[in-house]
Enzyme design. Sequence first.
Site, PDB file in Angstrom:
ATOM      1  N   ASN A  34       6.015   0.535 -17.361  1.00  0.00           N
ATOM      2  CA  ASN A  34       7.359   0.304 -17.887  1.00  0.00           C
ATOM      3  C   ASN A  34       8.075  -0.830 -17.160  1.00  0.00           C
ATOM      4  O   ASN A  34       9.019  -1.417 -17.697  1.00  0.00           O
ATOM      5  CB  ASN A  34       8.197   1.576 -17.779  1.00  0.00           C
ATOM      6  CG  ASN A  34       7.690   2.685 -18.688  1.00  0.00           C
ATOM      7  OD1 ASN A  34       7.041   2.411 -19.701  1.00  0.00           O
ATOM      8  ND2 ASN A  34       7.961   3.929 -18.320  1.00  0.00           N
ATOM      9  N   GLU A  44       0.094  -1.617 -10.705  1.00  0.00           N
ATOM     10  CA  GLU A  44       0.599  -2.489 -11.766  1.00  0.00           C
ATOM     11  C   GLU A  44       0.842  -3.900 -11.258  1.00  0.00           C
ATOM     12  O   GLU A  44       0.664  -4.885 -11.991  1.00  0.00           O
ATOM     13  CB  GLU A  44       1.874  -1.896 -12.387  1.00  0.00           C
ATOM     14  CG  GLU A  44       3.161  -2.130 -11.631  1.00  0.00           C
ATOM     15  CD  GLU A  44       3.288  -1.255 -10.387  1.00  0.00           C
ATOM     16  OE1 GLU A  44       4.289  -1.426  -9.655  1.00  0.00           O
ATOM     17  OE2 GLU A  44       2.419  -0.412 -10.147  1.00  0.00           O
ATOM     18  N   ASP A  45       1.242  -4.038  -9.990  1.00  0.00           N
ATOM     19  CA  ASP A  45       1.464  -5.367  -9.429  1.00  0.00           C
ATOM     20  C   ASP A  45       0.151  -6.109  -9.208  1.00  0.00           C
ATOM     21  O   ASP A  45       0.068  -7.330  -9.404  1.00  0.00           O
ATOM     22  CB  ASP A  45       2.248  -5.264  -8.121  1.00  0.00           C
ATOM     23  CG  ASP A  45       1.655  -4.232  -7.179  1.00  0.00           C
ATOM     24  OD1 ASP A  45       0.705  -3.524  -7.567  1.00  0.00           O
ATOM     25  OD2 ASP A  45       2.159  -4.126  -6.039  1.00  0.00           O
ATOM     26  N   PHE A  73      -1.756   5.861 -11.481  1.00  0.00           N
ATOM     27  CA  PHE A  73      -0.312   5.783 -11.251  1.00  0.00           C
ATOM     28  C   PHE A  73      -0.044   4.850 -10.064  1.00  0.00           C
ATOM     29  O   PHE A  73       0.687   5.164  -9.130  1.00  0.00           O
ATOM     30  CB  PHE A  73       0.302   7.163 -10.984  1.00  0.00           C
ATOM     31  CG  PHE A  73       1.779   7.199 -11.278  1.00  0.00           C
ATOM     32  CD1 PHE A  73       2.245   7.244 -12.573  1.00  0.00           C
ATOM     33  CD2 PHE A  73       2.703   7.173 -10.245  1.00  0.00           C
ATOM     34  CE1 PHE A  73       3.605   7.270 -12.847  1.00  0.00           C
ATOM     35  CE2 PHE A  73       4.062   7.192 -10.499  1.00  0.00           C
ATOM     36  CZ  PHE A  73       4.521   7.242 -11.809  1.00  0.00           C
ATOM     37  N   ASN A  74      -0.607   3.646 -10.164  1.00  0.00           N
ATOM     38  CA  ASN A  74      -0.544   2.667  -9.073  1.00  0.00           C
ATOM     39  C   ASN A  74      -1.083   1.338  -9.621  1.00  0.00           C
ATOM     40  O   ASN A  74      -1.612   1.277 -10.724  1.00  0.00           O
ATOM     41  CB  ASN A  74      -1.402   3.148  -7.892  1.00  0.00           C
ATOM     42  CG  ASN A  74      -0.965   2.556  -6.569  1.00  0.00           C
ATOM     43  OD1 ASN A  74      -0.516   1.407  -6.523  1.00  0.00           O
ATOM     44  ND2 ASN A  74      -1.059   3.329  -5.500  1.00  0.00           N
ATOM     45  N   ASN A 128      12.693   6.019 -15.322  1.00  0.00           N
ATOM     46  CA  ASN A 128      11.398   6.570 -15.718  1.00  0.00           C
ATOM     47  C   ASN A 128      11.396   8.081 -15.912  1.00  0.00           C
ATOM     48  O   ASN A 128      10.593   8.605 -16.683  1.00  0.00           O
ATOM     49  CB  ASN A 128      10.335   6.206 -14.670  1.00  0.00           C
ATOM     50  CG  ASN A 128       9.456   5.064 -15.125  1.00  0.00           C
ATOM     51  OD1 ASN A 128       9.695   4.465 -16.169  1.00  0.00           O
ATOM     52  ND2 ASN A 128       8.438   4.752 -14.351  1.00  0.00           N
ATOM     53  N   ARG A 133      -0.250 -10.106   0.202  1.00  0.00           N
ATOM     54  CA  ARG A 133      -1.357  -9.188   0.443  1.00  0.00           C
ATOM     55  C   ARG A 133      -2.670  -9.953   0.300  1.00  0.00           C
ATOM     56  O   ARG A 133      -2.730 -10.999  -0.337  1.00  0.00           O
ATOM     57  CB  ARG A 133      -1.326  -8.021  -0.538  1.00  0.00           C
ATOM     58  CG  ARG A 133      -0.126  -7.086  -0.372  1.00  0.00           C
ATOM     59  CD  ARG A 133      -0.176  -6.352   0.954  1.00  0.00           C
ATOM     60  NE  ARG A 133       0.890  -5.385   1.095  1.00  0.00           N
ATOM     61  CZ  ARG A 133       2.040  -5.615   1.728  1.00  0.00           C
ATOM     62  NH1 ARG A 133       2.258  -6.815   2.263  1.00  0.00           N
ATOM     63  NH2 ARG A 133       2.944  -4.674   1.839  1.00  0.00           N
TER      64      ARG A 133
END
Length: 815
Positions: free
Chosen positions: A514, A620-621, A617-618, A486, A561
Amino acid sequence: MASSPRPAATAAAHRRGLIQRPPSAQAYLSAAAALLVLAAWGISKADGAAWPVANPVVTCAEVEDAGFPSSFVAKPFLFLQGDAIYMFFETKNPITSQGDIAAAVSEDAGVTWQQLGVVLDEEWHLSYPYVFTYKNKVYMMPESSKNGDIRLYRALDFPLKWELEKVLLEKPLVDSVIINFQGSYWLLGTDLSSYGAKRNREISIWYNNSPLSPWIPHKQNLIHNTGKMLSTRNGGRPFIYNGNLYRVGKGQGGGSGHGIQVFKVEILKSNEYKEVEVPFVINKQLKGRNAWNGARSHHLDVQQLPSGKLWIGVMDGDRVPSGDSVHRLTIGYMIYGVVLILVLVTGGLIGTINCSLPLRWSLPHTEKRSGLFNVEQRFFLYHKLSSLISNLNKLGSLICGRINYRTCKGRVYVVVVMLILVVLTCVGTHYIYGGNGAEEPYPIKGKHSQFTLLTMTYDARLWNLKMFVEHYSNCASVRDIVVVWNKGQPPAQGELKSVVPVRIRVEDRNSLNNRFNIDSEIKTKAVMELDDDIMMTCDDLERGFKVWREHPDRIIGYYPRLSEGSPLEYRNERYARQQGGYNMVLTGAAFMDHGLAFKKYWSKEAEVGRQIVDSFFNCEDILLNFLFANASLTSTAEYVKPAWAIDMSKFSGVAISRNTQAHYHVRSKCLAKFSEIYGNLTAKRFFNSRETQPTKADEEDKFQVSDSPAEGQRTSLTLMPPGDDDDAGVTPAAALASATTTLLRRTGRHGILEWDAAARHCCTLARAKTLLQPMPSIPGRCCNAILSLSLSFLLSPQEAQYGYLNGQDKAVKRR
């Protein structure tokens, strides 16, 4: 061999795997001089999510599953007949401790194999089943050196029934073959009965114009191989390529050899024989014991397909060296012996063991003796014994009580010795009970496959990446590794130590999206998304891959989670366990179908979600979990508990999750935004780490089981009675037995909590059946006894007097 590997299909296979991995086989395709491994064929089998199908393709576990005891398989030979490919191989019967000849057949060009069982069994050891045709009849010439001869069998009912045609030679030949070359038939084998014969360094040749005629010995017998690193013993079927004859030999080493060599036969005449070694390289397995042939391969059979363009071959191999289990047991018991001696010496040094032997042990007995010589001999032996005991007592007096364990210095000595004893005991136990150290893959319906490992990182985490690549490249099912780079200067290929190909994919911008970029260069269906700072065992990876192959439409992850509350809050694994469920798994350690998952992630529907991921910036999962849950009404994520895992981010200081509180706060914001766009994720809760697919027996049950209780209920199974038509004709006793069997099958592996649920369901079933169809013959104390037994593991003695009906707090008093 050429079949589908590993014993993991059954418990018996697992047990064998802990002791020693038996030889198995590998299939190849292409020109005989440049073979391609099976996984490179790119063949896909939907059954078992095997894409690509990988080696090995036959193991002893599959032979045993077919009803024939087997402790190893080896020395395979192929026989082509129409569109079918038959494989004959040696299998060792652990009951009789001798080799038999077994067979398997493939109808799909060698991808999958059906076991036909043992087809030839004699009173002596059989191996090396060389099969060929002559005048439209099929013959087999197995090794029977233990019987002192070489025999030829003819197929009566191919491939299952054979009868003895004739004894070819009264010699104990091993690894013999017959080849038709230049108008004559040649028999090549190693004669162990000849004077001065060595196991691998000589070969004998016979010839004639027919394999059924008396054989004429070659003028140069025995033919010696003078090369120090070469072996003459056959290691497979000779083959003709471009008009030249090539002979396959075993590589140097004891026993059955440790490699494969190919020789070009330059001269083959009745009075002269000459051969030279030619280059023949099959990439050596670098994964060690994690590879099916990590220790050695010593047999190769190749044949040209009827089309004349392609060749197919089969090879055997060992995961561990021959005699590995005996070697480990020997070392383990030797260490135990050292521990025992150290305990005795330490006991003498601190004075807890008497260091002197009683002299009465050396006094002669007074019973009547016959003969003067016998008396003198006995007194002489007693005198020698007395001298030995005296010397031992002198030595004991020097060491006995030399350490005073009551002093500080003495206690230090004792503590050090105790630590040494503990370490030695652990090492010895590991050698005896620790297995062969191999972390093997788990087959699905007899087939293995491979996956691509994908990780995302940047320059500040290079040290993590180096450890990551070196460790996971040794896992058995890892085909290659893709590094999503990245930010920063990417490493050179030489900086990463790997035994599988590593591809570094440099991205144009630094984005967490990405991770799920569509990549046409990925050659496997399964992708394991794994953060570079997570370290776990290869066996944990293999278990997760097995679960994904059973459910390829799901995300299979290792970190569950839970999101719940109003407003939604992001909760960790500990909280999820306390609540008895989870509704997403982290994709930083998860298997998925990259074609399905990456396409979902880059769909138009997910565009707004991707923008949120970039802004925070967090998350994605979390987005991928929402996309999967939004597209299905069934389970979309599943949790596999690793044996152990280390989060290396705690040591690096560069992870985005190093500030846990701030990290969770951002993720809670993501949950709120995603739930507004894609729906409420909390409605999908999964209470078992491994869900069992319904079996035919389950579908026949007259009661249905639900494992999704309403919010706030205890983890339990709820009974839902069927309609009156379904209930007709079913006795309560039969229903109770059926449901008990079903529940034990469903919950027997999930631990105490599920056993509790099973017991409550059993009781609920009996109660419900009584209400629907009153039957006073059902004893109420039966289900209460089951309740008491299971609940006593979880509740106090007072609470164990009660059970729960349908997961509610309505108590059923124990009788």
